[in-house]
Every structure is written in structure tokens, then in C-alpha cells.
Write an enzyme that holds these catalytic residues in place. Sequence first.
Site, short mmCIF file in Angstrom:
data_model
loop_
_atom_site.label_atom_id
_atom_site.label_comp_id
_atom_site.label_asym_id
_atom_site.label_seq_id
_atom_site.Cartn_x
_atom_site.Cartn_y
_atom_site.Cartn_z
N ASN A 83 0.83 -1.20 0.00
CA ASN A 83 0.00 0.00 0.00
C ASN A 83 0.87 1.26 0.00
O ASN A 83 2.04 1.21 -0.37
CB ASN A 83 -1.02 -0.01 1.15
CG ASN A 83 -2.35 0.61 0.74
OD1 ASN A 83 -2.41 1.75 0.29
ND2 ASN A 83 -3.42 -0.15 0.87
N ARG A 84 0.30 2.38 0.43
CA ARG A 84 0.95 3.68 0.20
C ARG A 84 1.61 4.26 1.45
O ARG A 84 1.10 4.13 2.55
CB ARG A 84 -0.08 4.68 -0.34
CG ARG A 84 -0.60 4.31 -1.72
CD ARG A 84 -1.80 5.14 -2.15
NE ARG A 84 -2.24 4.75 -3.49
CZ ARG A 84 -3.07 3.73 -3.74
NH1 ARG A 84 -3.56 3.01 -2.74
NH2 ARG A 84 -3.41 3.44 -4.97
N HIS A 109 3.55 -0.02 -2.63
CA HIS A 109 3.90 -1.45 -2.77
C HIS A 109 5.40 -1.71 -2.88
O HIS A 109 5.84 -2.54 -3.68
CB HIS A 109 3.18 -2.05 -3.98
CG HIS A 109 1.69 -2.16 -3.82
ND1 HIS A 109 1.07 -2.26 -2.60
CD2 HIS A 109 0.70 -2.19 -4.75
CE1 HIS A 109 -0.24 -2.35 -2.78
NE2 HIS A 109 -0.50 -2.31 -4.07
N HIS A 178 -1.28 -9.73 -3.72
CA HIS A 178 -2.10 -8.83 -4.54
C HIS A 178 -2.84 -9.60 -5.65
O HIS A 178 -2.88 -9.14 -6.80
CB HIS A 178 -1.23 -7.72 -5.12
CG HIS A 178 -1.95 -6.44 -5.38
ND1 HIS A 178 -3.15 -6.39 -6.08
CD2 HIS A 178 -1.67 -5.16 -5.04
CE1 HIS A 178 -3.54 -5.13 -6.16
NE2 HIS A 178 -2.67 -4.37 -5.53
N ALA A 179 -3.41 -10.75 -5.34
CA ALA A 179 -4.16 -11.49 -6.36
C ALA A 179 -5.44 -10.76 -6.72
O ALA A 179 -6.10 -10.16 -5.86
CB ALA A 179 -4.49 -12.89 -5.86
N TYR A 180 -5.77 -10.80 -8.01
CA TYR A 180 -7.01 -10.21 -8.54
C TYR A 180 -7.96 -11.37 -8.84
O TYR A 180 -7.65 -12.23 -9.67
CB TYR A 180 -6.74 -9.48 -9.85
CG TYR A 180 -6.04 -8.15 -9.73
CD1 TYR A 180 -6.71 -6.96 -10.07
CD2 TYR A 180 -4.72 -8.05 -9.32
CE1 TYR A 180 -6.07 -5.73 -10.00
CE2 TYR A 180 -4.07 -6.82 -9.25
CZ TYR A 180 -4.75 -5.67 -9.59
OH TYR A 180 -4.11 -4.45 -9.52
N ASP A 245 -11.28 1.33 -3.19
CA ASP A 245 -9.83 1.17 -3.02
C ASP A 245 -9.52 1.68 -1.63
O ASP A 245 -8.86 2.70 -1.45
CB ASP A 245 -9.06 1.94 -4.10
CG ASP A 245 -7.57 1.57 -4.13
OD1 ASP A 245 -7.15 0.71 -3.31
OD2 ASP A 245 -6.82 2.14 -4.94
N GLN A 281 -7.57 -4.37 2.44
CA GLN A 281 -7.81 -3.39 1.38
C GLN A 281 -8.74 -4.05 0.36
O GLN A 281 -8.40 -5.07 -0.24
CB GLN A 281 -6.49 -3.00 0.71
CG GLN A 281 -6.63 -1.89 -0.33
CD GLN A 281 -6.53 -0.49 0.27
OE1 GLN A 281 -6.33 -0.32 1.47
NE2 GLN A 281 -6.65 0.53 -0.57
N GLU A 309 -6.86 -7.52 -0.02
CA GLU A 309 -5.48 -7.56 0.43
C GLU A 309 -5.41 -7.39 1.95
O GLU A 309 -5.62 -6.30 2.45
CB GLU A 309 -4.67 -6.46 -0.25
CG GLU A 309 -4.70 -6.49 -1.76
CD GLU A 309 -4.41 -5.11 -2.36
OE1 GLU A 309 -3.27 -4.63 -2.20
OE2 GLU A 309 -5.32 -4.51 -2.96
#
Length: 344
Positions: A83-84, A109, A178-180, A245, A281, A309
Site C-alpha cells: 500500500n501507500r 507497494h 495482490h491477487a485479482y 480502493d 484493502q 489484500e
Amino acid sequence: MTEVRREVFGQMPQEEGGGVVEKFVLKSDSVKVEILSLGCIIAALETKDRDGKFSDVVLGFDTLEGYTRKHPFFGAIVGRVANRIAKGRFTVEGKEYQLFLNNGPNSLHGGARGFDKVLWSPQVLPNGVCFFRLSPDGEEGYPGDLKVWVTYTLSGGELAINYRAQTSKTTPVNLTNHAYFNLAGQGSRDIYDHEISIEADSYLPVDDTKIPTGEVATVQGTGFDLRQPVELGKHLQKFRLDGFDHNFCLQQAQARCLAARARHPPTGRAMEVYTTQPGIQFYTGNNLDGSLKGKGAVMYPKHSAFCLETQNWPDAVNKPHFPSALLRPGEEYNHTTWLLFNAA
């Protein structure tokens, strides 16, 4: 019983240091997952629908080339800090550190070459695989030599991901996968017919650069109240949301807790996320734009996948009232996330 197989997936380009990328295939009677030694990437995850038919439910690429080019962290382990981090800056023990800015004014990330872009050393286990790497002191601007172990194990319909880390200097650490996902099968057009629920009474509002404002806001009476399952498409419309998000705040129990559920009624596929982490997330693939050609040459448009996440709260290193993101020498970072797949 879980079957574990390893094979060569490809060769890293010379400018990336060369090196062989391996693929590890874990297979139970209900789930098959493929994991790469590059970035510990979940490259495929096949699970059954209610009729017993297998489909791959994670976005990604058929070949290594897709993963060595720019992509939105498909299936990867991200770190040192997921994340940020606001302005890519933080202070630890009186010293200020500046990271590479790769997300507008922020660091995202792990920076320019995070954990997702490097080769890890694998060790095969009876029911999975353990990946190790040493992130050297100063890598991407972070302090301390950080030893990291990421272990994937498969038991029946449950994939467990354990994260461990030890450091030589105090450093922020926040690891996630970070799987979609698209439970209709990767390559399906959107996720609007998915039902989502998240076990969180509060969430973190963000500024226009996606950094938490510092407020811990109640979900009550807002579009962020996902405590009861919602059909995603209708919910986004109802609350005029462009997508999610955001970090949702979980019970801070340090024990295995249910964090989220996703269900795809047409196929019966469902996924439950359990974790020891304080946050999750929820991201609805808002930045996918159809420009990436994924597996089977399909394009991935906006809202064609979701991410759940598990993580510490974003920018926690700069927010003293958030759960601490710091790991100190002599301590061990140790978190587990469990993904449970079933069909009904």
C-alpha cells in the site's frame, strides 16, 4: 492429500539479472494453484463451481514475459511495505528516510523494484512451498537487512499464506498478496454479479492521492457498510461509487478472524478470507482499462476483478494512532492469511 510439482516457467531477461523462474503447482481434490518464484506470484488458481467444473479465478499471464513487463501487481507478494506511504517519507528513531515515488506523490507497494519484481529462493514442502529472500539494508530506501519467508500451503479447499520477517534495524514492514479474483473465471467481463461482505465496523477515508486522512470512520449508514452481503454492481450504483480502493479496519485480535466473503451466485463459487492482520484493502480493479492482454489473450477491463489484500493500515508508519508497522531487531513479523474456497 496435496500434490506438489515444480517445473521451469522461464528465464529472466539479462537486464533483470537472468535467472530461472520456476513454477510450483499445488493440487488438492478441490483447488489447484500455480505459484512462481518471481515475486511469489499466484499465476493461476483453479477452483470448482457447484457442478464440479474447474475454472481459473485469478488474473494474470500465460508467459513470463507478461510478468516482467509493467502490470498492476497481478498475484504478487508486495513489500517491503504494501500500500501507500505518504510522500514516500517516514522517520524511524530520529532518522528520516526517503523512498522512491511511484504512485503520484507517494510510494506504493515497495517502490520501483519491490518484492514483486525479484526472484525468491524456493523450498518444496510436503503440502506447499516456502520462498525466502534477504532484502539488503537500503534496498528501495528502507533501513536494515530484512529476512523474509513467504509460505504457501494447500489443504483441501484452503490456501494458507504465512509471512515471516526479521530485521537488523528497525524498519516498517507490511506484506500482502495482490491477487485479482473473478469467481466467474478470469477473463469474465466484470464482477458486478458478485456478492461481497466485509467484517468491518470502520474504514479509512482517503484524500485524493489515496492516503488515509487519519480519520477512522464508521461504516454505518454509508456505502462502506458491507457487513451484510451486497451485490456489487447494484451497490456501486446505489451509492454512486466509482469502485472501492479502501482499507477496512478489522478486529485486532492477532488470531485467525473472518475478514471477508465473496460469492458468485451464478456458479456457486465462494471464497472466505481469514487473517491475523488488522486491515483488509478492498480494491475493485478501478485502474484496469482493457489495455492488458491476459491469459488466453483476453483483455482485462475496469471492474473485471477484485482484490482483498490483508494488511496493516496504509501509511501507518506516519500515523501514530494506527496499528504499528515497525519491526525491531529481535522481534519477528508473523502473519497468516487463509483463503477458503467452496461451492454451493
